[in-house]
Design a protein around this motif. Sequence first.
Motif, PDB file in Angstrom:
ATOM      1  N   HIS A 228       0.871  -1.108  -0.012  1.00  0.00           N
ATOM      2  CA  HIS A 228       0.023   0.112   0.204  1.00  0.00           C
ATOM      3  C   HIS A 228       0.800   1.133  -0.081  1.00  0.00           C
ATOM      4  CE1 HIS A 228      -0.285  -0.130   4.714  1.00  0.00           C
ATOM      5  NE2 HIS A 228       0.901  -0.308   4.359  1.00  0.00           N
ATOM      6  N   ALA A 229       0.439   2.064  -0.819  1.00  0.00           N
ATOM      7  CA  ALA A 229       1.430   3.422  -0.890  1.00  0.00           C
ATOM      8  C   ALA A 229       0.485   4.626  -1.415  1.00  0.00           C
ATOM      9  CB  ALA A 229       2.281   3.221  -2.000  1.00  0.00           C
ATOM     10  N   GLY A 230      -0.870   4.600  -0.952  1.00  0.00           N
ATOM     11  CA  GLY A 230      -1.516   5.872  -0.931  1.00  0.00           C
ATOM     12  C   GLY A 230      -2.966   5.644  -1.759  1.00  0.00           C
ATOM     13  N   PHE A 231      -3.728   6.480  -2.129  1.00  0.00           N
ATOM     14  CA  PHE A 231      -5.128   6.283  -2.600  1.00  0.00           C
ATOM     15  C   PHE A 231      -4.935   6.994  -3.969  1.00  0.00           C
ATOM     16  CE2 PHE A 231      -5.566  10.721  -0.675  1.00  0.00           C
ATOM     17  CZ  PHE A 231      -6.045  11.427  -1.823  1.00  0.00           C
ATOM     18  N   VAL A 232      -6.115   6.597  -4.788  1.00  0.00           N
ATOM     19  CA  VAL A 232      -6.395   6.965  -6.305  1.00  0.00           C
ATOM     20  C   VAL A 232      -7.487   8.032  -6.203  1.00  0.00           C
ATOM     21  CG1 VAL A 232      -6.909   6.587  -8.686  1.00  0.00           C
ATOM     22  CG2 VAL A 232      -5.234   5.002  -7.292  1.00  0.00           C
ATOM     23  N   THR A 307      -8.155   3.523   2.566  1.00  0.00           N
ATOM     24  CA  THR A 307      -7.538   4.211   1.523  1.00  0.00           C
ATOM     25  C   THR A 307      -6.264   3.731   1.065  1.00  0.00           C
ATOM     26  OG1 THR A 307      -6.544   5.751   3.389  1.00  0.00           O
ATOM     27  CG2 THR A 307      -8.407   6.524   1.842  1.00  0.00           C
ATOM     28  N   GLY A 308      -5.687   2.871   1.540  1.00  0.00           N
ATOM     29  CA  GLY A 308      -4.452   2.119   1.147  1.00  0.00           C
ATOM     30  C   GLY A 308      -3.329   3.078   1.731  1.00  0.00           C
ATOM     31  N   THR A 309      -3.304   3.958   2.841  1.00  0.00           N
ATOM     32  CA  THR A 309      -2.258   4.610   3.169  1.00  0.00           C
ATOM     33  C   THR A 309      -1.612   4.145   4.469  1.00  0.00           C
ATOM     34  OG1 THR A 309      -3.827   6.000   4.512  1.00  0.00           O
ATOM     35  CG2 THR A 309      -3.336   6.833   2.383  1.00  0.00           C
ATOM     36  N   LEU A 310      -0.216   4.358   4.416  1.00  0.00           N
ATOM     37  CA  LEU A 310       0.578   3.653   5.344  1.00  0.00           C
ATOM     38  C   LEU A 310       0.082   4.503   6.868  1.00  0.00           C
ATOM     39  CD1 LEU A 310       4.095   4.162   3.982  1.00  0.00           C
ATOM     40  CD2 LEU A 310       2.750   2.256   4.120  1.00  0.00           C
ATOM     41  N   VAL A 329     -14.404  -7.803   5.835  1.00  0.00           N
ATOM     42  CA  VAL A 329     -13.968  -6.357   5.466  1.00  0.00           C
ATOM     43  C   VAL A 329     -13.969  -6.401   4.062  1.00  0.00           C
ATOM     44  CG1 VAL A 329     -12.325  -4.637   5.797  1.00  0.00           C
ATOM     45  CG2 VAL A 329     -13.198  -5.940   7.388  1.00  0.00           C
ATOM     46  N   SER A 330     -14.332  -5.354   3.181  1.00  0.00           N
ATOM     47  CA  SER A 330     -14.079  -5.052   1.571  1.00  0.00           C
ATOM     48  C   SER A 330     -13.837  -3.546   1.560  1.00  0.00           C
ATOM     49  CB  SER A 330     -15.221  -5.642   0.740  1.00  0.00           C
ATOM     50  OG  SER A 330     -16.270  -5.118   0.902  1.00  0.00           O
ATOM     51  N   GLY A 331     -12.473  -3.181   1.555  1.00  0.00           N
ATOM     52  CA  GLY A 331     -12.345  -1.845   1.058  1.00  0.00           C
ATOM     53  C   GLY A 331     -12.401  -1.366  -0.068  1.00  0.00           C
ATOM     54  N   THR A 332     -13.372  -0.871  -0.446  1.00  0.00           N
ATOM     55  CA  THR A 332     -14.136  -0.740  -1.903  1.00  0.00           C
ATOM     56  C   THR A 332     -13.464   0.570  -2.762  1.00  0.00           C
ATOM     57  OG1 THR A 332     -16.005   0.298  -1.075  1.00  0.00           O
ATOM     58  CG2 THR A 332     -16.148  -2.010  -1.831  1.00  0.00           C
ATOM     59  N   LYS A 333     -12.664   1.302  -1.925  1.00  0.00           N
ATOM     60  CA  LYS A 333     -12.028   2.166  -2.710  1.00  0.00           C
ATOM     61  C   LYS A 333     -10.762   1.522  -3.614  1.00  0.00           C
ATOM     62  CE  LYS A 333     -12.171   6.231   0.553  1.00  0.00           C
ATOM     63  NZ  LYS A 333     -13.017   5.464   1.613  1.00  0.00           N
ATOM     64  N   SER A 334     -10.438   0.537  -3.207  1.00  0.00           N
ATOM     65  CA  SER A 334      -9.433  -0.482  -4.339  1.00  0.00           C
ATOM     66  C   SER A 334     -10.114  -0.413  -5.581  1.00  0.00           C
ATOM     67  CB  SER A 334      -9.023  -1.717  -3.799  1.00  0.00           C
ATOM     68  OG  SER A 334     -10.367  -2.495  -3.458  1.00  0.00           O
ATOM     69  N   THR A 335     -11.424  -0.296  -5.767  1.00  0.00           N
ATOM     70  CA  THR A 335     -12.282  -0.487  -7.169  1.00  0.00           C
ATOM     71  C   THR A 335     -12.432   0.826  -7.526  1.00  0.00           C
ATOM     72  OG1 THR A 335     -12.995  -2.664  -6.534  1.00  0.00           O
ATOM     73  CG2 THR A 335     -14.173  -1.333  -8.137  1.00  0.00           C
ATOM     74  N   LEU A 336     -13.183   1.835  -6.542  1.00  0.00           N
ATOM     75  CA  LEU A 336     -13.952   2.904  -7.021  1.00  0.00           C
ATOM     76  C   LEU A 336     -12.775   4.179  -7.005  1.00  0.00           C
ATOM     77  CD1 LEU A 336     -16.971   2.245  -4.726  1.00  0.00           C
ATOM     78  CD2 LEU A 336     -16.769   1.952  -7.335  1.00  0.00           C
ATOM     79  N   GLY A 337     -11.828   4.033  -6.267  1.00  0.00           N
ATOM     80  CA  GLY A 337     -10.860   5.275  -6.013  1.00  0.00           C
ATOM     81  C   GLY A 337     -11.487   6.046  -4.705  1.00  0.00           C
ATOM     82  N   HIS A 338     -10.813   7.042  -4.347  1.00  0.00           N
ATOM     83  CA  HIS A 338     -11.060   7.881  -3.392  1.00  0.00           C
ATOM     84  C   HIS A 338     -11.869   9.295  -3.491  1.00  0.00           C
ATOM     85  CE1 HIS A 338     -11.958   9.643   0.583  1.00  0.00           C
ATOM     86  NE2 HIS A 338     -10.542   9.804   0.755  1.00  0.00           N
TER      87      HIS A 338
END
Length: 411
Positions: A228-232, A307-310, A329-338
Amino acid sequence: MEEAAAYVTGIGIVSPIGVGRKAFWSSLLANESGMGPITHFDPEGFDVKIAAECNGFDPRDFMDRKVIPRLDRFAQMGLASTRMALDDAGAWETLEGEPERTGLVMGSGLGGVATIEQTQATLDEKGPGRVNPFAVTKIMPNSAAANIGIQLGVQGPSTAGALACSCGTDSVGLGYDLIRRGDADMVICGATEATIAPVIVAGFIAMKAMSRRNDAPEEACRPYDADHAGFVIAEGAAVMILESAESVARRGAEPYAKITGVGRTTDAYHPNDPDPEGKGVLRSMQLALEEAGVAGERVGYINPHGTGTLAGDGPESRAMEAINPAVKVSGTKSTLGHSLGASGAIEAAICALAIGEQTVPPMRNHETLAEGCADLDYVVGEPRDAPDLEAAICENLGVGGHNASVVFERV
């Protein structure tokens, strides 16, 4: 039916993976990605060149052509989502019959950013005499709420929060509050955001908050993953129609789910990073569950901020573990972005759909658990049937330390 609950009877969504509830849900379950190259502006010279854009959205499908130029994109998406939600709920007659008993909560973290940039360019190039007379009403964060009210005739209580990335979740909570207090029989609530603009992208790059995996946008957002290295950054909007028990019974509506608790807290820690111990987000979930009267072990699904942030993933995952170590748990920002302010509204709608469909949607890009993250039941790659799903939580963290959680239960 519970008097204190607010019932979700309609959902409207504009997203990077589909416009409308059916298209959105189908694409989400199919694990399709909304990420791709930035096309809203030329990202040459930017370290980040990827985003999740709503390229399938055409405002002409939802509003008169004379209205379109008077609205910033974020307000266009909010109005479109509202029309779709009212269609989905079959609630137009209720709105038209008692407009003063219909409330409106439409949040946006930043408002008309694109219009700010366009107005500044006009000012610089042509002078103040050429600025659009609708500039201010396009820029203001309450523009979406105002124009939904004007276009659709909503006359009940209205508000427009701007609580950063927790704005959408808080907006849903405010809609629940209006129903619970008896201030409205029906509430149009949600959030909308369209901030894929140079000034915002550059700002988040400077904060070092965004993924720079430009060569593989579909793999760029990786919640709770070792890489993980940040959001889109993304854009989008979601609106839910909330109704009182009496309104549901009177109309014979069939709700997706009901909202029974809301929790809000503040970290008081740092302007950018969340509390490293996750105390604020944990307490927001605990407060929501306390109001709902739901024990943590009954929570079968959490749609997290993710968000995929450290800085965020570890504390947040440990907070979820404290609620229920067996939770899906499903973090759907991995699909939809932030989508910043809109993200919580979209994710709240996902929770309502998950309960209504008894299905947990998948997340993308989770392969190896990141150090410091709780080892939860992350739903990866494929949707998960959940025939016993009784309760779900949507929780979000906002820049500045704002936390909001909403509890959804099966009807």
